[in-house]
Design an enzyme around this catalytic site. Structure first.
Site, PDB file in Angstrom:
ATOM      1  N   GLU A 219       9.686  16.681  14.783  1.00 13.15           N
ATOM      2  CA  GLU A 219      10.285  16.718  13.555  1.00 13.15           C
ATOM      3  C   GLU A 219       9.415  17.769  12.466  1.00 13.15           C
ATOM      4  OE1 GLU A 219       8.765  13.071  11.207  1.00 13.15           O
ATOM      5  OE2 GLU A 219      10.707  12.849  10.409  1.00 13.15           O
TER       6      GLU A 219
ATOM      7  N   GLU B   7      -0.403   7.602  -0.954  1.00 14.00           N
ATOM      8  CA  GLU B   7      -1.250   8.135  -1.993  1.00 14.00           C
ATOM      9  C   GLU B   7      -0.875   9.363  -2.649  1.00 14.00           C
ATOM     10  OE1 GLU B   7      -1.337   7.827   1.232  1.00 14.00           O
ATOM     11  OE2 GLU B   7      -2.740   9.379   2.292  1.00 14.00           O
TER      12      GLU B   7
ATOM     13  N   CYS C 109      14.287  10.813   6.104  1.00 13.65           N
ATOM     14  CA  CYS C 109      14.215  10.140   7.474  1.00 13.65           C
ATOM     15  C   CYS C 109      15.643  10.312   8.085  1.00 13.65           C
ATOM     16  CB  CYS C 109      13.601   8.781   7.529  1.00 13.65           C
ATOM     17  SG  CYS C 109      14.643   7.511   6.823  1.00 13.65           S
TER      18      CYS C 109
ATOM     19  N   LYS D  77       0.880  -1.319  -0.126  1.00  9.01           N
ATOM     20  CA  LYS D  77      -0.034  -0.029  -0.191  1.00  9.01           C
ATOM     21  C   LYS D  77       1.078   1.196  -0.012  1.00  9.01           C
ATOM     22  CE  LYS D  77      -1.521   3.179   2.165  1.00  9.01           C
ATOM     23  NZ  LYS D  77      -1.531   4.576   1.502  1.00  9.01           N
TER      24      LYS D  77
ATOM     25  N   SER E  83       5.320   8.475   9.725  1.00  2.00           N
ATOM     26  CA  SER E  83       5.427   9.270  10.670  1.00  2.00           C
ATOM     27  C   SER E  83       5.345   8.319  12.099  1.00  2.00           C
ATOM     28  CB  SER E  83       4.431  10.392  10.508  1.00  2.00           C
ATOM     29  OG  SER E  83       3.270   9.818  10.700  1.00  2.00           O
TER      30      SER E  83
HETATM   31  P1  NAD Z   1       2.435   9.012   7.029  1.00  2.00           P
HETATM   32  O1  NAD Z   1       2.626   8.488   8.332  1.00  2.00           O
HETATM   33  O2  NAD Z   1       1.763  10.380   6.975  1.00  2.00           O
HETATM   34  O3  NAD Z   1       2.224   8.142   6.091  1.00  2.00           O
HETATM   35  C1  NAD Z   1       2.771   6.771   5.712  1.00  2.00           C
HETATM   36  C2  NAD Z   1       1.856   5.930   5.269  1.00  2.00           C
HETATM   37  O4  NAD Z   1       1.012   5.513   6.159  1.00  2.00           O
HETATM   38  C3  NAD Z   1       1.031   6.318   4.129  1.00  2.00           C
HETATM   39  O5  NAD Z   1       0.852   5.155   3.102  1.00  2.00           O
HETATM   40  C4  NAD Z   1      -0.402   6.749   4.315  1.00  2.00           C
HETATM   41  O6  NAD Z   1      -1.223   6.378   3.496  1.00  2.00           O
HETATM   42  C5  NAD Z   1      -0.653   5.943   5.735  1.00  2.00           C
HETATM   43  N1  NAD Z   1      -1.352   6.582   6.640  1.00  2.00           N
HETATM   44  C6  NAD Z   1      -1.279   7.947   6.993  1.00  2.00           C
HETATM   45  N2  NAD Z   1      -2.064   8.450   7.957  1.00  2.00           N
HETATM   46  C7  NAD Z   1      -2.500   7.010   8.517  1.00  2.00           C
HETATM   47  C8  NAD Z   1      -3.530   6.693   9.387  1.00  2.00           C
HETATM   48  N3  NAD Z   1      -4.057   7.823  10.222  1.00  2.00           N
HETATM   49  N4  NAD Z   1      -3.785   5.595   9.553  1.00  2.00           N
HETATM   50  C9  NAD Z   1      -3.243   4.636   8.733  1.00  2.00           C
HETATM   51  N5  NAD Z   1      -2.625   4.642   7.837  1.00  2.00           N
HETATM   52  C10 NAD Z   1      -2.059   6.076   7.549  1.00  2.00           C
HETATM   53  O7  NAD Z   1       4.172   9.618   6.455  1.00  2.00           O
HETATM   54  P2  NAD Z   1       4.452  10.433   5.295  1.00  2.00           P
HETATM   55  O8  NAD Z   1       4.056  11.938   5.512  1.00  2.00           O
HETATM   56  O9  NAD Z   1       4.074   9.861   3.855  1.00  2.00           O
HETATM   57  O10 NAD Z   1       6.182  10.294   5.370  1.00  2.00           O
HETATM   58  C11 NAD Z   1       6.891  11.145   5.988  1.00  2.00           C
HETATM   59  C12 NAD Z   1       7.279  10.757   7.424  1.00  2.00           C
HETATM   60  O11 NAD Z   1       7.970   9.055   7.251  1.00  2.00           O
HETATM   61  C13 NAD Z   1       8.233  11.164   8.284  1.00  2.00           C
HETATM   62  O12 NAD Z   1       7.857  11.150   9.583  1.00  2.00           O
HETATM   63  C14 NAD Z   1       9.617  10.653   8.035  1.00  2.00           C
HETATM   64  O13 NAD Z   1      10.617  10.574   8.891  1.00  2.00           O
HETATM   65  C15 NAD Z   1       8.989   9.301   7.932  1.00  2.00           C
HETATM   66  N6  NAD Z   1       9.895   8.240   7.339  1.00  2.00           N
HETATM   67  C16 NAD Z   1      10.852   7.468   8.237  1.00  2.00           C
HETATM   68  C17 NAD Z   1      11.643   6.380   7.775  1.00  2.00           C
HETATM   69  C18 NAD Z   1      12.268   5.586   8.557  1.00  2.00           C
HETATM   70  O14 NAD Z   1      13.050   4.692   8.116  1.00  2.00           O
HETATM   71  N7  NAD Z   1      12.306   5.591   9.787  1.00  2.00           N
HETATM   72  C19 NAD Z   1      12.025   6.530   6.182  1.00  2.00           C
HETATM   73  C20 NAD Z   1      11.161   7.222   5.260  1.00  2.00           C
HETATM   74  C21 NAD Z   1      10.187   8.154   6.304  1.00  2.00           C
END
Ligand code: NAD
Length: 495
Positions: free
Chosen positions: A381, A175, A280, A172, A225
């Site tokens: 962050e 989006e 990240c 998944k 996140s």
């Molecule tokens: P996000 O958490 O908003 O979304 C990640 C995924 O979760 C997406 O596929 C999204 O559709 C889904 N999602 C979002 N909200 C949700 C919810 N309430 N319930 C269920 N699923 C949900 O993250 P983002 O904005 O796409 O990416 C940025 C974040 O990812 C930053 O915090 C970054 O630090 C982190 N990140 C971490 C790493 C790592 O290795 N630790 C690597 C890359 C990115």
């Protein structure tokens, strides 16, 4: 208008009528619509995964490895196209996008070695005429939920290894930039992967919850996140799944007074502003130790001013826009909060206008000095091109900052002192550590993962940790009839 659909059983499809706009962050214009999958789409993906899984698990590791080798070649042949898809929807520069696809490709390369990686352990004569061996077997259907910032690399941390281990995998993707996942899936089919072993389902929280609640899915790999990572971890555990959930970060780069200053400055510039700070492993905090602070801040400022902020179509661009209007506003708000809380704004990236791209989500390199650990911009962050300089009087204070921060993804120290660097790498409470290396991202044959609020679960991604995560351990103890002693045994056997 381009429609981005699911990829189920070797072809694109969609049952849901719900859609979401996908934008070009450089212009703010809608460039495609992605489907938001419904329960029916989810049923269809699950049926496909179930149909394919057993046969795939029984395919020999060597045959699986050969398909992965074909896949590796196809990714290499199509790397420019894949990088372009990433740049169009994410906004990062083409070279950076190509680099990220290469880092994903390296996991495919690692997974090609799966016959070796699954060899197991054997002990002869654990008791008289009794042998024992351990094997690792596939989990079944695995799922991955991935963030916007690496639409190729992060999914590729997961599915090549899961599939090499004999699982089927449902991805998944984010989006916000979903197209790359479809092209990656098409290439896998072209490489000879049976239909249904790798499926892609598009959508948002609704479909994520269906995945987390499904009794048919054995494991969840998540990157995103921290609040969502925590939610995924808890909900997966309640539903009896194995889970690895990687969250956000606030990576510190410590500059010691004896550091090669120019190298440290280059490290901060590349790791702080590359990909508009949306990594990240980005450096968001520079800890200046002792007398070095003034010179460090001056040098970072001078270099930051020279960076070219431009869309990916400009081959001289150092960094592109951030992902969305909302995210741009969130970052600008953090900058305002930083000023209000008393940090010194050295470079202000707000109101960054590029002719012809006035509606794009650009923010220039932003630099704060005199940030303290009580400030919001230090604790949270920001995930944008904002570097905070914190001044520490000595090494002990710098290490304490690193260790007391809630996040524990990556950190780095710049120094010429081997003893200090050894002390730092041993004693910092962080998962990935660089010594004179600004972004210490482990290669595919090591494993990627942070500590504290940056990772929920027991396993990091890829490398041998990945193989362990995507397999169940089974230990067999065997004795052949002729060696059996007569009569039952009532005491636990010992040697
Ligand atoms: P996000 O958490 O908003 O979304 C990640 C995924 O979760 C997406 O596929 C999204 O559709 C889904 N999602 C979002 N909200 C949700 C919810 N309430 N319930 C269920 N699923 C949900 O993250 P983002 O904005 O796409 O990416 C940025 C974040 O990812 C930053 O915090 C970054 O630090 C982190 N990140 C971490 C790493 C790592 O290795 N630790 C690597 C890359 C990115």
């Amino acid at each position: 208008m381009k429609k981005i659909l699911n990829y189920i059983h070797g072809k694109t499809s969609a049952l849901s009528k719900n859609e979401l706009a996908v934008e070009d962050p450089s212009t703010g214009e809608e460039i495609a619509k992605v489907i938001l999958s419904s329960k029916e789409d989810f049923k269809s993906v699950l049926n496909s995964s179930k149909k394919s899984q057993l046969e795939w698990a029984n395919t020999t590791p060597l045959k699986r490895s050969r398909i992965l080798s074909n896949y590796k070649i196809l990714i290499e042949e199509n790397i420019d196209e894949l990088a372009k898809i990433v740049s169009i929807e994410h906004g990062k520069t083409l070279d950076d996008a190509r680099g990220s696809v290469t880092r994903g490709l390296e996991v495919v390369e690692f997974a090609c070695g799966i016959p070796h990686l699954l060899k197991g352990e054997f002990s002869q004569n654990v008791g008289a005429n009794i042998d024992s061996w351990s094997i690792r077997q596939p989990l079944g259907i695995c799922a991955g939920i991935t963030p916007f910032n690496f639409p190729a690399m992060v999914p590729m941390w997961m599915y090549p290894i899961a599939i090499a281990c004999g699982n089927s995998f449902i991805l998944k993707p984010s989006e916000k930039d979903p197209s790359c996942s479809i092209r990656l899936a098409e290439l896998f089919t072209e490489a000879g992967l049976p239909n249904g072993v790798f499926n892609v389902i598009q959508g948002d929280k609704e479909v994520v919850d269906l995945i987390l609640e499904s009794k048919d899915i054995s494991s969840i790999s998540f990157v995103g996140s921290t609040p969502v990572a925590k939610y995924i971890y808890e909900k997966s555990a309640i539903n009896g799944k194995r889970v690895q959930a990687l969250g956000g970060a606030k990576n510190h780069l410590v500059v010691m007074p004896d550091a090669n200053l120019n190298q440290a400055v280059d490290g901060i510039i590349g790791a702080g502003y590359g990909s508009a700070g949306e990594r990240c492993m980005a450096i968001s905090v520079a800890v200046a130790v002792g007398e070095i602070a003034d010179e460090l801040v001056n040098k970072v400022q001078l270099k930051a001013q020279k960076l070219k902020v431009a869309p990916w179509t400009d081959s001289e661009s150092d960094m592109g826009p951030v992902i969305s209007k909302d995210h741009k506003e969130k970052i600008e708000n953090y900058i305002a909060v930083g000023i209000n809380e008393g940090a010194t704004l050295i470079e202000d990236g707000r109101n960054y206008n590029i002719q012809g791209y006035e509606n794009g989500y650009f923010i220039g390199p932003t630099l704060f000095d005199n940030v303290t650990k009580e400030m919001t911009i230090y604790k949270e962050e920001i995930f944008g091109p904002v570097v905070c300089v914190v001044r520490a009087k000595d090494y002990d204070e710098a290490l304490k900052l690193v260790n007391e921060h809630a996040y524990g993804n990556g950190t780095s120290i710049y120094t010429s002192d081997g003893e200090i660097s050894r002390h730092f790498s041993t004693n910092c409470q962080i998962g990935m550590v660089g010594i004179n290396v600004p972004i210490p991202v482990p290669m595919a044959f090591h494993s990627f993962g942070g500590w504290k609020q940056s990772l929920f679960g027991d396993h990091s991604m890829h490398g041998t940790e990945g193989v362990k995560f995507f397999t169940k351990l089974k230990t067999i103890t065997s004795r052949w009839p002729k060696s059996i002693q007569s009569g039952p045994e009532f005491v636990i056997p010992t040697n």
